[in-house]
Design a protein around this motif. Sequence first.
Motif, PDB file in Angstrom:
ATOM      1  N   ILE A 148       0.841  -1.199   0.000  1.00 21.34           N
ATOM      2  CA  ILE A 148       0.000   0.000   0.000  1.00 21.34           C
ATOM      3  C   ILE A 148       0.880   1.255   0.000  1.00 21.34           C
ATOM      4  N   ARG A 149       2.083   1.125  -0.538  1.00 23.47           N
ATOM      5  CA  ARG A 149       3.050   2.228  -0.536  1.00 23.47           C
ATOM      6  C   ARG A 149       2.748   3.216  -1.648  1.00 23.47           C
ATOM      7  N   PRO A 150       2.547   4.499  -1.297  1.00 23.63           N
ATOM      8  CA  PRO A 150       2.405   5.519  -2.339  1.00 23.63           C
ATOM      9  C   PRO A 150       3.659   5.583  -3.208  1.00 23.63           C
ATOM     10  N   ARG A 151       3.472   5.948  -4.459  1.00 22.68           N
ATOM     11  CA  ARG A 151       4.574   5.902  -5.419  1.00 22.68           C
ATOM     12  C   ARG A 151       5.752   6.783  -5.030  1.00 22.68           C
ATOM     13  N   ALA A 152       5.514   7.902  -4.392  1.00 16.69           N
ATOM     14  CA  ALA A 152       6.583   8.852  -4.086  1.00 16.69           C
ATOM     15  C   ALA A 152       7.361   8.504  -2.812  1.00 16.69           C
ATOM     16  N   ILE A 153       6.932   7.482  -2.100  1.00 11.37           N
ATOM     17  CA  ILE A 153       7.593   7.112  -0.845  1.00 11.37           C
ATOM     18  C   ILE A 153       8.624   6.023  -1.115  1.00 11.37           C
ATOM     19  N   ASP A 154       9.711   6.060  -0.383  1.00 10.86           N
ATOM     20  CA  ASP A 154      10.826   5.124  -0.549  1.00 10.86           C
ATOM     21  C   ASP A 154      10.375   3.670  -0.463  1.00 10.86           C
ATOM     22  N   GLU A 155      11.043   2.801  -1.229  1.00 10.62           N
ATOM     23  CA  GLU A 155      10.657   1.393  -1.305  1.00 10.62           C
ATOM     24  C   GLU A 155      10.822   0.649   0.018  1.00 10.62           C
TER      25      GLU A 155
END
Length: 289
Positions: A148-155
């Motif tokens: 559920i990680r937003p695209r702009a947040i680090d992997e």
Amino acid sequence: MVFHSAVPITFGHLGSLLEAFLPWLGLAVVMLLVLALLRRSATALVALLLPVAVWADLFGGPLLSGDRGAHDITAIQHNVSDENTAPARTAQALVNAGPELIALEELTPSALPLYERALAPAYPHHAVEGSVGLWSVYPLADVRLLDIRPRAIDEGWRRGLRVGARTPWGEVAVYVVHLPSVRVRLSGFDCGYRDESAGLLGDAIAAEELERVVLLGDFNGTVDDRGLAPVMSHMNPPTRDFAFSWPEVFPMSRIDHIMARSATVTHVRTLPATGSDHLPIAADIRLAS
């Protein structure tokens, strides 16, 4: 209170900010009551019956005593805080409540072994992904990361977990999530990452193959917040129990949630404070049809 959805969320997400504290609009009724009494106005007192009736209809249910209904299991949801200085004591307080499922967020590498050691005797089955984890009295299967990680947040951001809990009522999909934080800034209510993450969570629940789903987590938003609509649309209507979980010192909003699909949450309540800035919440759940 009735037309909060008319407040736009396209400009500064002001609608979401309002919906985070929606029950507190009832304080305006109290202020109007004081003014009506000071003016000794019978007309104003009669007019106040309308907002009182609206508030009672929307939020008054939990104030009425009555049978909460039978339940099969109890689950606890708790953001334990990455600054918690007493993990073992926090874990023991949750164990003392006697739930079958315990979901935790903001687990740190240093504190995780302490939680595992304290919870292991009563909860032999557990799974952890990143900073979220689930402890269960039931065996767990098909454990996997929930992306559920937003695209702009680090992997390296890993705050979602999906497991299958093998209960006496059949296998239940259990989701543990911690959606991104929100902030009030000069530009408005900053909840873009939270909303994007909620959209991904909604997609995952929609694709879930198991019929029964139990969802636990820190959503950084209330059930009235339109930013969480992608999740709410796939879950049974949650109860409106007054179980404000944040902030711990003076709880004003419930941003921690326990919801279900093809099951019923019959009662939600807060537990005593731990070493966190959130209060734990417990929910009774009926899994049987």
